[in-house]
Structures are given as C-alpha cells and as structure tokens.
Design a protein around this motif. Structure first.
Motif, short mmCIF file in Angstrom:
data_model
loop_
_atom_site.label_atom_id
_atom_site.label_comp_id
_atom_site.label_asym_id
_atom_site.label_seq_id
_atom_site.Cartn_x
_atom_site.Cartn_y
_atom_site.Cartn_z
N ASN A 1 46.64 9.98 -57.50
CA ASN A 1 46.07 10.74 -56.38
C ASN A 1 44.60 11.05 -56.60
OD1 ASN A 1 48.44 10.76 -54.96
ND2 ASN A 1 49.01 12.84 -55.48
N ILE A 2 44.26 11.40 -57.85
CA ILE A 2 42.86 11.72 -58.17
C ILE A 2 41.99 10.47 -58.02
CG2 ILE A 2 41.30 12.41 -60.03
CD1 ILE A 2 43.57 14.27 -61.01
N LEU A 3 42.48 9.33 -58.53
CA LEU A 3 41.73 8.09 -58.38
C LEU A 3 41.55 7.74 -56.90
CD1 LEU A 3 43.15 5.69 -61.14
CD2 LEU A 3 40.93 6.84 -61.09
N MET A 4 42.64 7.93 -56.14
CA MET A 4 42.56 7.64 -54.71
C MET A 4 41.55 8.56 -54.02
SD MET A 4 43.70 8.87 -51.53
CE MET A 4 45.13 9.86 -51.90
N ALA B 1 38.12 7.44 -54.86
CA ALA B 1 37.78 6.22 -54.12
C ALA B 1 37.44 6.53 -52.67
CB ALA B 1 38.95 5.23 -54.18
N MET B 2 38.20 7.44 -52.04
CA MET B 2 37.94 7.79 -50.64
C MET B 2 36.62 8.54 -50.49
SD MET B 2 40.44 6.43 -48.98
CE MET B 2 40.37 7.17 -47.36
N VAL B 3 36.36 9.47 -51.43
CA VAL B 3 35.09 10.23 -51.37
C VAL B 3 33.91 9.29 -51.62
CG1 VAL B 3 33.71 12.01 -52.51
CG2 VAL B 3 36.12 12.43 -51.99
N PHE B 4 34.05 8.40 -52.60
CA PHE B 4 32.97 7.47 -52.89
C PHE B 4 32.74 6.53 -51.71
CE2 PHE B 4 31.27 3.53 -54.84
CZ PHE B 4 30.09 4.07 -55.36
N ALA B 5 33.84 6.19 -51.03
CA ALA B 5 33.69 5.35 -49.84
C ALA B 5 32.88 6.09 -48.78
CB ALA B 5 35.07 4.97 -49.30
N GLY B 6 33.15 7.40 -48.63
CA GLY B 6 32.36 8.19 -47.68
C GLY B 6 30.90 8.29 -48.10
N TYR B 7 30.70 8.49 -49.41
CA TYR B 7 29.34 8.59 -49.93
C TYR B 7 28.59 7.26 -49.76
CZ TYR B 7 25.53 9.44 -53.28
OH TYR B 7 24.30 9.57 -53.87
N SER B 8 29.34 6.16 -49.82
CA SER B 8 28.69 4.84 -49.74
C SER B 8 28.04 4.60 -48.38
CB SER B 8 29.72 3.73 -50.03
OG SER B 8 30.66 3.62 -48.96
N LEU B 9 28.38 5.39 -47.37
CA LEU B 9 27.74 5.23 -46.08
C LEU B 9 26.23 5.51 -46.15
CD1 LEU B 9 30.40 6.94 -43.76
CD2 LEU B 9 29.98 4.49 -44.03
N SER B 10 25.85 6.32 -47.14
CA SER B 10 24.41 6.60 -47.31
C SER B 10 23.66 5.34 -47.76
CB SER B 10 24.19 7.73 -48.31
OG SER B 10 24.64 7.36 -49.61
N PHE B 11 24.39 4.37 -48.33
CA PHE B 11 23.75 3.12 -48.77
C PHE B 11 23.16 2.38 -47.56
CE2 PHE B 11 27.02 2.72 -52.48
CZ PHE B 11 26.50 3.86 -53.05
N LEU B 12 23.85 2.52 -46.41
CA LEU B 12 23.37 1.84 -45.22
C LEU B 12 22.00 2.38 -44.78
CD1 LEU B 12 26.70 1.71 -43.18
CD2 LEU B 12 25.55 -0.22 -44.27
N TYR B 13 21.81 3.68 -44.92
CA TYR B 13 20.51 4.25 -44.56
C TYR B 13 19.43 3.77 -45.54
CZ TYR B 13 16.89 7.62 -43.33
OH TYR B 13 15.71 8.20 -42.94
N ALA C 1 41.10 17.35 -55.88
CA ALA C 1 40.21 16.28 -56.34
C ALA C 1 39.21 15.89 -55.25
CB ALA C 1 41.03 15.06 -56.77
N THR C 2 39.72 15.78 -54.01
CA THR C 2 38.83 15.44 -52.90
C THR C 2 37.74 16.48 -52.73
OG1 THR C 2 40.62 14.28 -51.73
CG2 THR C 2 38.73 15.02 -50.41
N ALA C 3 38.12 17.76 -52.80
CA ALA C 3 37.13 18.83 -52.64
C ALA C 3 36.10 18.80 -53.77
CB ALA C 3 37.84 20.18 -52.60
N ILE C 4 36.57 18.59 -55.00
CA ILE C 4 35.64 18.57 -56.15
C ILE C 4 34.69 17.39 -56.06
CG2 ILE C 4 35.49 18.24 -58.65
CD1 ILE C 4 38.07 19.89 -58.88
N PHE C 5 35.22 16.20 -55.79
CA PHE C 5 34.36 15.02 -55.70
C PHE C 5 33.39 15.13 -54.52
CE2 PHE C 5 38.07 12.68 -57.83
CZ PHE C 5 37.51 12.85 -59.09
N SER C 6 33.90 15.66 -53.41
CA SER C 6 33.03 15.83 -52.25
C SER C 6 31.92 16.84 -52.55
CB SER C 6 33.84 16.30 -51.03
OG SER C 6 34.81 15.34 -50.67
N GLY D 1 40.65 23.04 -47.27
CA GLY D 1 41.59 23.68 -46.35
C GLY D 1 43.03 23.29 -46.64
N GLU D 2 43.25 22.00 -46.87
CA GLU D 2 44.60 21.53 -47.19
C GLU D 2 45.06 22.09 -48.54
OE1 GLU D 2 46.81 19.81 -45.48
OE2 GLU D 2 45.51 19.78 -43.74
N LEU D 3 44.12 22.24 -49.48
CA LEU D 3 44.47 22.82 -50.78
C LEU D 3 44.99 24.24 -50.62
CD1 LEU D 3 44.51 22.81 -53.88
CD2 LEU D 3 42.10 23.51 -53.83
#
Length: 534
Positions: free
Chosen positions: A22-25, A28-40, A140-145, A288-290
């Motif tokens: 779950n933590i790896l997932m 991966a999801m947070v990094f995927a969101g962060y990767s959108l900044s690569f487009l800019y 994990a999502t909150a911490i990585f975000s 919030g979900e936490l």
C-alpha cells in the motif's frame, strides 16, 4: 479490543506485507501526480518544445501506468489477507459460541449466531481491517504528498500541516455517537436475521393456511425496523464524512491560494499550481480518509466487545471423570423463574441398569434430563456421578460417558457418515455395526452413495423415524456407559421401536434411561426401576 490486537500480532507478517505494498502504491500515485510538473518544465524548455513535451509525456504516462500496476497488486494482496482474516474472525465467533454455557446459548435465537458469523464478521473486517489498510495507505499518501508540497514551496508545506491539524480534531466530536449507533445497528442486524429465518422456516404454515401475503408482511416489517437503525448509523457516518470533505475542500482552495501568492512573490514558479492542484487533492483526501479510518476503527469497539471472553477459566479447578458407577440425584429441586418444576426428587441410576422416567407433559421429565446432563446448573440438591458432584467436574467430560437422544433430532447438511460420526475417525465396520443395531441397513443400501450420501437441511428428505435412528446411531457409536432416550423412538413404528429398545435393554454393560409418557408393557418387564414424575 483485545482480539483485534491478537489477530494483528498473529498475522503481523502478512499485514506488514500488505501495508508495504500500500505504501509503495501510495508513493507511486503521489509521484505520478508530482510528475505532472514535468510537463510545465518541458513547456519552458529553450530548445525543441514539441519534442520535449512528447518525450516528457511518454515518461509521465509510464509513471502513471506503473502506479496503476502497483495499485492492482495492492488490491490483490488485500483480497488474499481478507480471505485469511475473515476465516479467523469466524473462528473467533465459533470459539465464543463454544464457550457459552447451555443456558446462555439458548437465551438467544439461532438467528443471532448466524448474524454474528455473517453481518458482524463482515462489519468487523470492514471497520477494523479494511479501515486499517486504508488508513496506512492514506497516511502514506498524505506524507508523500506533504513531502512533495514542501519540495515545491515551504510555505505550501506549512499551510498543509496547519490544515491537517484542523481536519484531525473536528471529527473527534462525533466519535461517541458513532460507536453508539454502530452498536445499535449490530443488534438490529441480529434481530432482523432472526426474523428472516423465522419467516423462511415457517413459510409452509402460511402456504397451507392460504396466508401467503403474511410472508411479505413479516419480511417488510423486519426490514423496516433494521433499516431505520441502519439509517441512523449512515446519517451519523455521512455527517462525519461531509465534515471531513468540507474541511478538505476548503484546505485545497487555501493551498492553491498560498501557491499563487508564493508565485506572486517569486517563492515558487507559477507552474507549481498544476502540481499543487493534484497533490493538494491527494494530501487532503489522504488525510481526510485517514481520520475517517481512525474514527471507523474506534467505532468498531462495540463489535469486538461482543466477542470478549469474560468468563474466568475455571476448567483447571474442575475434576476429570474416569468412569461413572452410578448417577445419583439427591433432593433435587428446580424452578423456572417463580414456577417450581421439580421438588426434592431422589433417583439412582446404576451402570448397566435399565430405567424409565414417566410423566405427563409438563411434569418435568425434560428438565430432569437436562439436570442429569449438566445443562441446567441452577438446581438445588446434589447430582453425583459416582463420588463426584456435578459442580466439581469438568462437564464436557461427562459426555464421554453419557449420550442423549432427543425426540427433536437435528441433522447436519452433510453426509450420512458425518451425521453419525460427527467427523471422528470411526471405521466403516464400526459405522455399519451401529447402523445394523438401529435398523438402518436397508436404508443405507438404497442410497446412491451409501454412507457418503448428502443429507438435506435438517434431514428434510428423511422420515421422522429415519432421523431418530440416525440420532440413535450417533449416540451408540461413542460406546458410552449410559444412554438417555427422551421419547427417542416415538417416531418409529411399533416393530422397529421394540427391536431397538430390546437391543438396548439386552446390552448388559449399557445403562439405559428411557424418558416417556407411554411405556410399553413388554419393555416395562425388563427394567430395573420405573420412576414416576407426578
């Protein structure tokens, strides 16, 4: 919630494995969101912007596909541990049922216990373990975000931390209310399961009285009661979710505002707003979900407490039984509430002796039988098994020496073999020996799969006589010292009943106690004593 901690400790390795996935997932999801900044970043590239954008798009797409791949594996892992934990939860429920005294067990309808193994197990898993895994994932999502937001700008990270404190405190105000309505819902589900079972079991009565509409009426009435309670739980739960969602939504807007203000003063690039929008959603949804998961786990406390083993372990102080030379009842009295049933009764049953207890309906025959079997400990007087009093023995051991055949026979939806052996490793020769004694040999030969033929629910594909003979075989195969027949041959025809009773009475080493209101003269002559209950 002792059992909750015990199950976590017992399955710690598996839970940690799922949590790690779950933590790896989440990463991966947070990094995927962060990767959108690569487009800019690619958009601001000084060279070939089209090539840079396409190349960056391919990388971002790969990152998102990898994140979804991790998401799939985390869901599969959670499904696997769900299978294991639900089995252990039902084992926990089974242990609780098995630890009940007979009087405590019969206080509830069977529907309550069915509800424990269905509704309660599903709710406990959902509220305790699903929420646990979701909580780990969302933490994990909150911490990585939060980490990603801090990388974009310290101001954004600080604002996120302040908002996190607010979102964590507010829902605590409804915690007690959520536990209360959760306990009410669990009780309502038990009652509804009992009501549904009652309607189904009694449906034939409505069919045969031309009152089919009563089936629907009773189902709807039971459904309305439980759904009213479920509505109160859902309303409280929704209130908590809306409160958290509102704070999350406001928090996302505030973070976006902070990002734009930081861009105005030059503390972060304007393009950061693209990533902040995605990361703020991940952060606040995760936080919030936490909080919601934490509240849900706390709300499950009444369900766990239902299965607490509060009974002291007194088995160590009880005596074992090696043999029973006689069963002696001295000055036995018993009453249900304020209604006396037995008063100062004295009876003796010796090993190998043949006895009958006679009396009209309501005279106390079945009550006396239950006292002998240790099922009604609230008697006054003494019940002796040899030189050991009932209150001093480990009652479970009594059943290695005394078997009971009730007129209301229950058969399991399993093979004929299981219904006789109850899963114990008796040989085919032993099984067939008791089948012959109980006049079942022709019936077994007629079955398509012999001993391995499946008996339908409670033996509804059998006659009353066949069911009683199977119950008698179940008792005889255990080679006990005493057998108690409570109208145990009442459903048999005269010839078969006499054959079976004569066989029992002609077995020298077997003590026989026949509970009846109609004693045959040919049987009376072979008895050691006949006791009458006025």
């Amino acid at each position: 919630m002792k059992q909750y901690k015990t199950l976590i400790q017992k399955n710690f390795g598996s839970i940690v494995g799922v949590a790690f996935l779950n933590i790896l997932m989440s990463f991966a999801m947070v990094f995927a969101g962060y990767s959108l900044s690569f487009l800019y970043t690619a958009y601001e590239y000084k060279g070939d912007k089209v090539k840079a954008l396409l190349y960056t798009f391919a990388i971002v797409l790969f990152i998102w596909l990898l994140a979804m791949f991790m998401y799939y594996f985390s869901l599969v892992a959670k499904s696997k541990i769900q299978q294991k934990l639900k089995n252990e939860l039902r084992l926990m429920v089974g242990n609780k049922i098995g630890s009940l005294s007979y009087s405590d067990f019969v206080d509830k309808d069977n529907g309550h216990y069915v509800s424990w193994m269905t509704n309660d197990v599903n709710e406990i898993y959902s509220q305790s373990f699903t929420s646990l895994f979701s909580g780990i994932e969302n933490l994990a999502t909150a911490i990585f975000s939060l980490g990603a937001l801090c990388l974009l700008s310290p101001y954004i990270g600080l604002a996120a931390i302040v908002l996190l404190v607010i979102i964590s405190v507010l829902p605590q105000l409804t915690g007690k209310r959520l536990q209360k309505v959760n306990a009410e819902r669990s009780e309502a589900l038990e009652v509804s399961t009992e009501s549904y079972k009652d309607v189904v079991m009694g449906a034939s009565i409505f069919f045969l009285t031309g009152l089919r509409n009563r089936i629907c009426e009773r189902i709807v009435a039971a459904s309305e009661k439980v759904e009213t309670v479920c509505y109160r739980f859902n309303k409280t739960n929704v209130a908590v979710q809306i409160l958290i969602s509102t704070v999350s939504m406001v928090g996302q807007v505030i973070l976006l505002l902070v990002t734009l203000l930081a861009a105005v003063i030059g503390a972060t690039p304007a393009g950061a707003a693209l990533s902040v929008g995605n990361l703020a959603g991940s952060f606040f949804n995760g936080a919030g979900e936490l909080v919601q998961c934490f509240m849900t786990v706390k709300a499950s406390k009444p369900l766990w407490e239902k299965f607490n083993d509060n009974d002291a372990d007194i088995s160590k102080s009880k005596d074992t039984i090696s043999a029973i030379p006689e069963i002696k009842l001295e000055n036995i009295s018993f009453q249900y509430d304020d209604r006396p049933v037995l008063k100062n009764k004295n009876y003796t049953f010796c090993a190998g002796g043949k006895y009958a207890i006679m009396g009209e309906s309501g005279s106390g025959k079945t009550t006396l039988t239950k006292i002998i079997l240790g099922l009604l400990p609230g008697y006054t007087g003494n019940v002796w098994y040899g030189e050991q009093e009932q209150k001093d023995i480990l009652i479970e051991e009594l059943y290695n020496h005394v078997a009971y055949v009730d007129q209301q026979v229950y058969l399991f939806q399993d093979t004929l073999r299981f219904n006789i052996t109850l899963g114990l490793p008796y040989t085919d020769e032993e099984v067939m020996a008791v089948i012959r004694r109980c006049c079942l040999e022709d019936y077994v030969r007629s079955l398509p799969e012999g001993l391995d033929t499946i008996i339908m629910e409670n033996g509804k594909n059998l006659s009353g006589g066949q069911r009683q003979r199977i119950a008698l075989a179940r008792a005889l195969i255990r080679k006990v010292q005493y057998i108690i027949l409570d109208e145990g041959t009442s459903a048999l025809d005269e010839a078969n009943a006499l054959d079976i009773e004569n066989d029992l009475l002609n077995t020298p080493e077997l003590g026989v106690i026949i509970i009846t209101h109609n004693l045959r003269d040919r049987i009376r002559k072979k008895l050691t004593a006949v006791y009458s209950l006025a």
